[in-house]
Motif scaffolding. Structure first.
Motif, PDB file in Angstrom:
ATOM      1  N   GLY A 395       0.810  -1.214   0.000  1.00  8.44           N
ATOM      2  CA  GLY A 395       0.000   0.000   0.000  1.00  8.44           C
ATOM      3  C   GLY A 395       0.838   1.256   0.000  1.00  8.44           C
ATOM      4  N   VAL A 396       1.930   1.245   0.757  1.00  9.26           N
ATOM      5  CA  VAL A 396       2.825   2.402   0.800  1.00  9.26           C
ATOM      6  C   VAL A 396       3.451   2.641  -0.567  1.00  9.26           C
ATOM      7  N   PHE A 397       3.887   1.569  -1.201  1.00 11.88           N
ATOM      8  CA  PHE A 397       4.516   1.715  -2.516  1.00 11.88           C
ATOM      9  C   PHE A 397       3.496   2.188  -3.555  1.00 11.88           C
ATOM     10  N   ALA A 398       2.256   1.715  -3.449  1.00 11.56           N
ATOM     11  CA  ALA A 398       1.206   2.170  -4.363  1.00 11.56           C
ATOM     12  C   ALA A 398       0.991   3.666  -4.229  1.00 11.56           C
ATOM     13  N   ASP A 399       1.073   4.183  -3.007  1.00 12.93           N
ATOM     14  CA  ASP A 399       0.933   5.629  -2.815  1.00 12.93           C
ATOM     15  C   ASP A 399       2.096   6.388  -3.445  1.00 12.93           C
ATOM     16  N   ARG A 400       3.272   5.800  -3.412  1.00 13.90           N
ATOM     17  CA  ARG A 400       4.414   6.434  -4.065  1.00 13.90           C
ATOM     18  C   ARG A 400       4.199   6.489  -5.578  1.00 13.90           C
ATOM     19  N   LEU A 401       3.640   5.427  -6.144  1.00 13.19           N
ATOM     20  CA  LEU A 401       3.352   5.428  -7.578  1.00 13.19           C
ATOM     21  C   LEU A 401       2.335   6.508  -7.925  1.00 13.19           C
ATOM     22  N   ALA A 402       1.309   6.657  -7.084  1.00 15.89           N
ATOM     23  CA  ALA A 402       0.305   7.692  -7.331  1.00 15.89           C
ATOM     24  C   ALA A 402       0.943   9.072  -7.291  1.00 15.89           C
ATOM     25  N   SER A 403       1.836   9.291  -6.313  1.00 21.06           N
ATOM     26  CA  SER A 403       2.519  10.579  -6.220  1.00 21.06           C
ATOM     27  C   SER A 403       3.426  10.832  -7.416  1.00 21.06           C
ATOM     28  N   ALA A 404       3.927   9.740  -8.000  1.00 25.14           N
ATOM     29  CA  ALA A 404       4.808   9.867  -9.161  1.00 25.14           C
ATOM     30  C   ALA A 404       4.037  10.109 -10.456  1.00 25.14           C
ATOM     31  N   GLY A 405       2.703  10.036 -10.389  1.00 30.40           N
ATOM     32  CA  GLY A 405       1.898  10.322 -11.571  1.00 30.40           C
ATOM     33  C   GLY A 405       1.322   9.116 -12.269  1.00 30.40           C
ATOM     34  N   VAL A 406       1.439   7.916 -11.666  1.00 27.93           N
ATOM     35  CA  VAL A 406       0.853   6.730 -12.285  1.00 27.93           C
ATOM     36  C   VAL A 406      -0.636   6.698 -11.938  1.00 27.93           C
ATOM     37  N   PRO A 407      -1.533   6.666 -12.931  1.00 24.15           N
ATOM     38  CA  PRO A 407      -2.974   6.652 -12.638  1.00 24.15           C
ATOM     39  C   PRO A 407      -3.361   5.448 -11.789  1.00 24.15           C
ATOM     40  N   ALA A 408      -4.290   5.654 -10.849  1.00 23.29           N
ATOM     41  CA  ALA A 408      -4.716   4.581  -9.956  1.00 23.29           C
ATOM     42  C   ALA A 408      -5.269   3.389 -10.727  1.00 23.29           C
ATOM     43  N   GLY A 409      -5.926   3.652 -11.859  1.00 16.33           N
ATOM     44  CA  GLY A 409      -6.492   2.565 -12.646  1.00 16.33           C
ATOM     45  C   GLY A 409      -5.463   1.668 -13.296  1.00 16.33           C
ATOM     46  N   CYS A 410      -4.208   2.103 -13.320  1.00 16.58           N
ATOM     47  CA  CYS A 410      -3.134   1.303 -13.926  1.00 16.58           C
ATOM     48  C   CYS A 410      -2.369   0.484 -12.896  1.00 16.58           C
ATOM     49  N   VAL A 411      -2.689   0.651 -11.612  1.00 13.66           N
ATOM     50  CA  VAL A 411      -1.946  -0.022 -10.539  1.00 13.66           C
ATOM     51  C   VAL A 411      -2.858  -1.052  -9.886  1.00 13.66           C
ATOM     52  N   HIS A 412      -2.395  -2.295  -9.819  1.00 15.07           N
ATOM     53  CA  HIS A 412      -3.162  -3.397  -9.243  1.00 15.07           C
ATOM     54  C   HIS A 412      -2.407  -3.930  -8.031  1.00 15.07           C
ATOM     55  N   HIS A 413      -3.095  -4.008  -6.897  1.00 17.66           N
ATOM     56  CA  HIS A 413      -2.450  -4.523  -5.694  1.00 17.66           C
ATOM     57  C   HIS A 413      -3.501  -4.900  -4.672  1.00 17.66           C
ATOM     58  N   ASP A 414      -3.084  -5.681  -3.691  1.00 15.19           N
ATOM     59  CA  ASP A 414      -3.927  -6.041  -2.549  1.00 15.19           C
ATOM     60  C   ASP A 414      -3.301  -5.410  -1.317  1.00 15.19           C
ATOM     61  N   SER A 415      -3.924  -4.346  -0.845  1.00 13.93           N
ATOM     62  CA  SER A 415      -3.409  -3.629   0.308  1.00 13.93           C
ATOM     63  C   SER A 415      -4.178  -4.033   1.546  1.00 13.93           C
ATOM     64  N   THR A 416      -3.484  -4.254   2.651  1.00 13.67           N
ATOM     65  CA  THR A 416      -4.139  -4.644   3.895  1.00 13.67           C
ATOM     66  C   THR A 416      -4.466  -3.452   4.770  1.00 13.67           C
ATOM     67  N   SER A 417      -4.080  -2.261   4.377  1.00 16.64           N
ATOM     68  CA  SER A 417      -4.307  -1.100   5.229  1.00 16.64           C
ATOM     69  C   SER A 417      -5.679  -0.515   4.992  1.00 16.64           C
ATOM     70  N   SER A 418      -6.068   0.401   5.863  1.00 13.52           N
ATOM     71  CA  SER A 418      -7.335   1.091   5.699  1.00 13.52           C
ATOM     72  C   SER A 418      -7.308   1.979   4.465  1.00 13.52           C
ATOM     73  N   VAL A 419      -8.469   2.141   3.850  1.00 16.08           N
ATOM     74  CA  VAL A 419      -8.576   3.082   2.738  1.00 16.08           C
ATOM     75  C   VAL A 419      -8.304   4.478   3.259  1.00 16.08           C
ATOM     76  N   PRO A 420      -7.447   5.265   2.613  1.00 15.90           N
ATOM     77  CA  PRO A 420      -7.161   6.612   3.105  1.00 15.90           C
ATOM     78  C   PRO A 420      -8.426   7.433   3.246  1.00 15.90           C
ATOM     79  N   VAL A 421      -8.478   8.225   4.289  1.00 20.83           N
ATOM     80  CA  VAL A 421      -9.638   9.060   4.547  1.00 20.83           C
ATOM     81  C   VAL A 421      -9.627  10.259   3.614  1.00 20.83           C
ATOM     82  N   THR A 422     -10.777  10.537   3.002  1.00 23.24           N
ATOM     83  CA  THR A 422     -10.883  11.674   2.106  1.00 23.24           C
ATOM     84  C   THR A 422     -12.165  12.417   2.405  1.00 23.24           C
ATOM     85  N   GLY A 423     -12.327  13.579   1.808  1.00 17.78           N
ATOM     86  CA  GLY A 423     -13.594  14.296   1.917  1.00 17.78           C
ATOM     87  C   GLY A 423     -13.714  15.104   3.186  1.00 17.78           C
ATOM     88  N   PRO A 424     -14.956  15.475   3.560  1.00 17.73           N
ATOM     89  CA  PRO A 424     -15.191  16.342   4.701  1.00 17.73           C
ATOM     90  C   PRO A 424     -14.657  15.741   5.996  1.00 17.73           C
TER      91      PRO A 424
END
Length: 452
Positions: A395-424
Motif C-alpha cells: 500500500g505504501v509503494f502504491a501511494d508512491r506510484l500515485a505521487s509519481a503520476g501513475v494513474p490509480a487505474g493502472c496499478v493493481h495490488h492487494d493492500s491490507t491497510s485502511s482506505v485513506p480518509v478523504t472528503g469532509p
C-alpha cells in the motif's frame, strides 16, 4: 447429501438472517411489523462519523474498547469462544483495524457496503451466523457504556449502532449471496520443501474443485491452530492436476506461518478459504505492457501471473519484472526464474539496484514528462512482502506510484491497510484515529524498494 440436522440448522440460520435484516432496516432497530412496512431511511454516514469521532475519547482507545467487547461477549456467551483462535492477539488487532477503517471511511457508505459484503462472505468459514452478530452488538454496547460511564448518551449509542448495522447488514447480505459457494475447502499437503531458512514451498491438493485466477490469494488454516487464518498468494496458475502452490515464510514462533513452515509435512491436511484478490490480468486486453514489482514471498503472485501470460500466447504481453529478495532474506526460487526467462523474449528481468527515486519510478512506469500529452499505457502489479517496519509495504509503494503520476487505474495490488480518509472532516478523522489513518509517507523496509 445433507443430514436432517444440517438441514434444520440451515433453516435456523436463514431465519436468523431474515429476522436480523428486518431489524437492521427498521429505523428503530426493532422487529415491529408496522416499522417493517416503512421504507428504510437514507443513511447519513458523515453525521454519525462526526458524532463518533467527537466522543471517541470517552470510550477510546480502540484497543481497550475491543478488549472490553470480547470480555463482555465471552462472559455472556461462552460457547462463542470456540469460533475464535486460542490466542486472541491477532484477532483483536484485526478488529481494531476494521473499526478504524469503518469509522474513518463512514462517509463513503457505498465503499463500506462493498468491503463488508466481501467480509461477510469470508466469515462463513469461521462458522459465523447472523445470530452471532446480535450477540456482538450487545457486547459492543455494554463495552461502550462501561467505558463512557456517566457521560454516555443515547444519541452516541444510536450512532454506533447505525454504523455497526451498516456493516452487519452488508455482511449478512454477502454471506447470503455466497450460499452456493463452500465456506471452506479441505486440502491435503502433497509436497513440502524448504527453499531458504524459514521459508517453505507447499503444494496442496483440494478435496473439491477449487476455481481461482492467477494473481489471487487464499487464506490457510492448520488443524494445529484452529480458527487462525492467514492469507498467502497462490504461486501457480490454474493447472489440470488441481494442485495449488504456496510460499510461506515463518515470521515468529507460534503463528500460522510458523506452523506451516516448521510443523507441517506431506500428508497433513489444511483448510482453504475462498480465493480473493485484485491482481488478475486484464480480461479483454489483446496486448499490454506489464510491469511486475515484487519482494520476498510477493514473488509467488508474480510467478502465477507469468505462468498465465506464458500460456496465453494469443495475447502479446510485454513484461518487465523487478524482483527484490531483501537485504536480510535474499532471493529464492532462482532456478525456476532462470529457466522461465530463457527463450521468452517477451520477459525482461530488471536488476534490483537498491532504493528507487521518484524520478526512477516515473521512468520505470512510463510516466510521460510534463506537456508531452502522452498517457500511461502500462499496467503495474504490486506484491511486496510485509515487513515489521512497514506491514502494508504494498500500500505504501502504491501511494508512491500515485505521487509519481501513475494513474490509480493502472496499478493493481492487494493492500491490507485502511482506505485513506478523504472528503469532509479529513483532518478530524486523521487526528482522532492516529496512527492508523494518516497521510501515507514513504517508509524504509528491508526490501529497499520503498526508500525515496
Amino acid at each position: 447429501m445433507n443430514t436432517p440436522s444440517e438441514d434444520y440448522h440451515a433453516l435456523l440460520a436463514r431465519h436468523d438472517a431474515m429476522r436480523l435484516r428486518r431489524r437492521i432496516l427498521s429505523p428503530t432497530g426493532t422487529d415491529d411489523g408496522a416499522r417493517r412496512a416503512e421504507a428504510p431511511q437514507a443513511y447519513d454516514g458523515t453525521a454519525d462519523q462526526q458524532l463518533i469521532l467527537d466522543c471517541l475519547p470517552l470510550v477510546g482507545p480502540l484497543e481497550g474498547l475491543i478488549d472490553d467487547l470480547y470480555r463482555a461477549l465471552f462472559e455472556r456467551h461462552p460457547y462463542l469462544r470456540s469460533l475464535f483462535p486460542e490466542s486472541m492477539a491477532f484477532q483483536q488487532a484485526h478488529l481494531v483495524e476494521i473499526f478504524r477503517h469503518l469509522i474513518g471511511n463512514l462517509h463513503r457508505t457505498d465503499d463500506m457496503i462493498g468491503r463488508f459484503t466481501q467480509l461477510g462472505r469470508d466469515h462463513r468459514k469461521l462458522g459465523v451466523r447472523p445470530a452471532h452478530f446480535e450477540a456482538f452488538e450487545a457486547a459492543l454496547l455494554e463495552a461502550l457504556r462501561m467505558r463512557a460511564g456517566a457521560r454516555w448518551t443515547a444519541p452516541l449509542g444510536d450512532a454506533w449502532l447505525r454504523m455497526l448495522r451498516l456493516a452487519v447488514s452488508a455482511m449478512v447480505k454477502g454471506a447470503d449471496e455466497a450460499i452456493a459457494e463452500p465456506p471452506s475447502w479441505h486440502a491435503t499437503v502433497t509436497a513440502h520443501e524448504f527453499r531458504a531458512p524459514g521459508l517453505a514451498v507447499l503444494r496442496v491438493r483440494p478435496h473439491q474443485p477449487y476455481a481461482f485466477t492467477a494473481g489471487q490469494y487464499a487464506s490457510l488454516e492448520s488443524p494445529l491452530l484452529e480458527q487462525a487464518w492467514r492469507p498467502y498468494y497462490l504461486a501457480r496458475a490454474p493447472h489440470p492436476d488441481g494442485e495449488l502452490e504456496f510460499h510461506v515464510r515463518a515470521r515468529g514462533a507460534g503463528g500460522v506461518s510458523d506452523v506451516l513452515v516448521h510443523h507441517t509435512r506431506e500428508g497433513d491436511t489444511v483448510r482453504l478459504g475462498a480465493p480473493r484478490g485484485r491482481l488478475a490480468l486484464p480480461a479483454h486486453t489483446p496486448s499490454a505492457d506489464v510491469l511486475l514489482i515484487a519482494s520476498g514471498t510477493g514473488w509467488a503472485a508474480m510467478k502465477a501471473l507469468l505462468q498465465q501470460i506464458d500460456a496465453e500466447r494469443s495475447r502479446a504481453f510485454r513484461v518487465r519484472l523487478l524482483l527484490d529478495g531483501g537485504a536480510d532474506e535474499g532471493m529464492y526460487d532462482v532456478a525456476y526464474l532462470d529457466s522461465l526467462r530463457r527463450g521468452r523474449t517477451w520477459l525482461t528481468v530488471l536488476p534490483s539496484t537498491g532504493p528507487l527515486t521518484d524520478q526512477e519510478l516515473r521512468a520505470m512506469c512510463g510516466v510521460p514528462g510534463r506537456g508531452s500529452g502522452n498517457l500511461v499505457r502500462q499496467q503495474v502489479f504490486l506484491a511486496l512482502a510485509p515487513e515489521v517496519s512497514a506491514p502494508d509495504a504494498t500500500g505504501v509503494f502504491a501511494d508512491r506510484l500515485a505521487s509519481a503520476g501513475v494513474p490509480a487505474g493502472c496499478v493493481h495490488h492487494d493492500s491490507t491497510s485502511s482506505v485513506p480518509v478523504t472528503g469532509p472532516g479529513r483532518e478530524a478523522v486523521a487526528g482522532a484515529l492516529e496512527p492508523a489513518v494518516t497521510e501515507v509517507t514513504p517508509r524504509t523496509t528491508r526490501t529497499g524498494l520503498l526508500s525515496a
